[in-house]
Design a protein around this motif. Structure first.
Motif, PDB file in Angstrom:
ATOM      1  N   GLU A  35       0.997   3.755  -0.435  1.00  0.00           N
ATOM      2  CA  GLU A  35       0.368   3.575   0.870  1.00  0.00           C
ATOM      3  C   GLU A  35       1.405   3.157   1.911  1.00  0.00           C
ATOM      4  OE1 GLU A  35      -3.163   4.016   1.444  1.00  0.00           O
ATOM      5  OE2 GLU A  35      -2.777   5.028  -0.463  1.00  0.00           O
ATOM      6  N   ASP A  36       2.301   2.241   1.532  1.00  0.00           N
ATOM      7  CA  ASP A  36       3.344   1.799   2.462  1.00  0.00           C
ATOM      8  C   ASP A  36       4.300   2.939   2.799  1.00  0.00           C
ATOM      9  OD1 ASP A  36       2.353  -0.797   2.571  1.00  0.00           O
ATOM     10  OD2 ASP A  36       3.578  -1.501   0.907  1.00  0.00           O
ATOM     11  N   TYR A  37       4.616   3.748   1.801  1.00  0.00           N
ATOM     12  CA  TYR A  37       5.497   4.891   2.038  1.00  0.00           C
ATOM     13  C   TYR A  37       4.865   5.854   3.040  1.00  0.00           C
ATOM     14  CZ  TYR A  37       7.760   9.395   1.185  1.00  0.00           C
ATOM     15  OH  TYR A  37       8.380  10.601   1.339  1.00  0.00           O
ATOM     16  N   SER A  38       3.584   6.180   2.831  1.00  0.00           N
ATOM     17  CA  SER A  38       2.900   7.107   3.735  1.00  0.00           C
ATOM     18  C   SER A  38       2.838   6.547   5.148  1.00  0.00           C
ATOM     19  CB  SER A  38       1.485   7.384   3.219  1.00  0.00           C
ATOM     20  OG  SER A  38       1.523   8.019   1.950  1.00  0.00           O
ATOM     21  N   ALA A  39       2.581   5.233   5.263  1.00  0.00           N
ATOM     22  CA  ALA A  39       2.546   4.608   6.587  1.00  0.00           C
ATOM     23  C   ALA A  39       3.926   4.669   7.240  1.00  0.00           C
ATOM     24  CB  ALA A  39       2.075   3.163   6.473  1.00  0.00           C
TER      25      ALA A  39
END
Length: 429
Positions: A35-39
C-alpha cells in the motif's frame, strides 16, 4: 478489492453498505508495504517528490520487516507434495535433507511473495529494485544528491549493467565533487545483505539439485522491465545540457521489441461491410468497429436459432448471472449449434449460418490487421443477455464491460496480469 471489475461483488458490497449503514471497509489481505509503495508511486506521478519519498521509504522499511517474518515462517513444518503420491518413507538423513531443502526454497521465494499483491498470483516484476529507482530520482528532485547517489548505487546492486542508472550515478557524483568524496557514499546495507543472502540461497539450491540429481531453474526475480513502462514509472536516464545550467529529462526504459509489427487498414474483403472506427478513434491498439458484417435477415435467423440452442450459464459453469445479477445470461457454441443441426433440433442451414458468420468475422479481422500468420479462433460464443424484471431501477453497472479475456486487469498497477482465471492461452502469437 483484488478484482475491482467484478460487478456482481461490487453490487453486493453496495447492498451491504445500505443494510449496515455507514461502514468503513478494510481489506484484511492488503500488505502495508505494498500500500505504501502504491501511494509513493502515485505521489511520484504527480511530481510530489517529498511525499513520494516518505511513502517509498516507509514501503522499504515495511518490505524488509516483512522479509524477516517470511524467513521465520519458512522455518515451520513443510509438506513434500512430490512424495504424497508415493509410498515414500525417508530415513533420518533423507528427512533432514528434504526438510531443509524445502525451508531453503521457501526462504528463497520470499522475494516473490513480498512482490505479489493480495489476490494475485504473479508478482510485480523488479519490485524491490524499483523502490530505489524511484527514490534516486525523487531525492535528486528535492536536492538531496547524497541520498540520490546512495539509492542509485543500491539499484545497481541488482542491475550493475543498467546504463541509464550508471549515467545517473555518474551525474550525481559530479554534483557532489568539491563538497565531499562521492566514493564514501555506499549502497544501502540492507539491500547488500538481502542480495548477498539471495545469491547464497540460489547457489545452495543449485548445488543441492546437482547432488540429488534433479533440475533447478532459478526464477528471474529482478526482471528489469518492471511494473509499469510510462516515463515516470522507471525514473532513469538523466542527461545534462548547457542551457542556463543543467537541464534534466526523463527517458523511457527500452521496451522489449514485439515479434511482429502492428498494422491495420487492410481490405475488408466484403463490399457490404462498412468501416466505422479505427484503433486511434477507439483509444487503443488493434481495435476496429465495423457495421453490416451480417444482414438484417441473417440477424433474424440467428435470433430464431438461438431460441433453440441457448443454455443458461453456458461457458460459466452454469452461473446464470456471471457478470451482473441484473441479467440472465445464455449462450451456445458453434459446435453445439452444429450438433443440434445434425440431430434435427434446429435447421441445419441455420446452424451452419452461425459457423459461416464466425468464419467471415475471422477472415475480416485477419485481413484488416494484415496479420502475417493465420488467425485462429479459440472460442466462438453466441450469447443472449436478458434484463431481469424488477432489478433495473437504480442500476449502475455495465452489461458486459470492455475487457481482455487473456489477462486480469489491475487498474491500480496499470497492468493486465497473465494468470488464471483469465484464459491466458487466448492470444495471437
Amino acid at each position: 478489492m483484488a478484482n475491482p471489475e467484478h460487478m456482481e461483488i461490487q453490487q453486493d458490497i453496495e447492498n451491504y453498505k445500505t443494510t449496515a449503514g455507514k461502514v468503513s471497509l478494510v481489506d484484511r489481505e492488503a500488505k502495508q508495504h505494498m500500500e505504501d509503495y502504491s501511494a509513493g508511486v502515485r505521489h511520484y506521478d504527480k511530481e510530489e517528490y517529498e511525499l513520494a519519498i516518505d511513502f517509498l521509504e516507509r514501503a522499504l522499511k515495511g518490505y524488509y520487516s516483512e522479509d524477516e517474518d517470511c524467513q521465520i515462517m519458512c522455518e515451520g513444518p513443510q509438506r513434500f507434495e512430490e512424495h504424497e503420491y508415493l509410498e515414500y518413507k525417508a530415513g533420518l538423513y533423507e528427512a533432514i535433507a528434504d526438510h531443509y531443502m524445502q525451508v531453503l526454497a521457501c526462504k528463497h521465494d520470499c522475494v516473490r511473495e513480498l512482490a505479489t499483491r493480495s489476490g494475485r498470483i504473479s508478482p510485480i516484476e523488479n519490485f524491490l529494485p524499483l523502490h530505489y529507482d524511484y527514490l534516486q530520482f525523487a531525492y535528486y528532485r528535492v536536492g538531496d544528491y547524497v541520498k540520490a547517489l546512495e539509492c542509485a548505487k543500491s539499484y545497481l546492486l541488482f542491475h550493475p549493467d543498467d546504463e541509464d542508472v550508471l549515467e545517473n550515478a555518474s551525474y550525481y557524483e559530479g554534483l557532489l565533487e568539491g563538497t565531499m568524496d562521492p566514493d564514501t557514499v555506499k549502497p544501502r546495507k540492507e539491500a547488500k545483505t538481502l542480495l548477498r543472502r539471495h545469491k547464497l540461497e540460489s547457489h545452495l539450491l543449485q548445488v543441492a539439485a546437482a547432488g540429488l540429481g534433479y533440475t533447478y531453474t532459478e526464477p528471474n526475480y529482478w526482471n528489469r522491465y518492471g511494473a509499469r513502462q510510462d516515463e515516470h514509472s522507471v525514473p532513469s536516464s538523466i542527461s545534462s545540457e548547457p542551457e542556463d545550467g543543467p537541464r534534466l529529462s526523463l527517458a523511457k526504459k527500452p521496451m522489449p521489441k514485439p515479434d511482429r509489427e502492428l498494422k491495420e487498414g487492410g481490405p475488408l474483403l466484403y463490399s457490404d461491410v462498412k468501416f466505422v472506427y479505427n484503433s486511434q478513434q477507439l483509444n487503443g491498439t488493434q481495435r476496429v468497429l465495423l457495421d453490416n458484417v451480417i444482414s438484417e435477415e441473417q440477424c433474424r435467423e440467428l435470433h430464431r436459432v438461438a431460441s433453440g440452442i441457448m443454455l443458461a450459464g453456458d461457458g460459466y459453469r452454469g452461473k446464470t448471472s456471471p457478470h451482473t445479477p441484473n441479467e440472465r445470461f445464455e449462450g451456445a457454441t458453434v459446435l453445439k449449434a452444429l450438433k443440434y443441426g445434425y440431430e434435427g433440433r434446429v435447421p441445419l442451414k441455420s446452424a451452419r449460418l452461425f459457423y459461416d458468420i464466425s468464419e467471415k468475422a475471422r477472415r475480416i479481422v485477419e485481413s484488416y490487421f494484415m496479420l502475417n500468420s493465420t488467425l485462429y479462433f479459440s472460442y466462438t460464443h453466441l450469447v443472449c443477455r436478458t434484463a431481469l424484471s424488477g432489478q433495473q431501477e437504480r442500476r449502475n453497472d455495465l452489461s458486459h464491460p470492455i475487457h481482455a479475456d487473456n489477462c486480469l486487469l489491475d487498474p491500480e498497477a496499470n497492468e493486465c496480469w497473465k494468470e488464471p482465471p483469465a484464459y491466458t492461452f487466448r492470444d495471437y502469437r
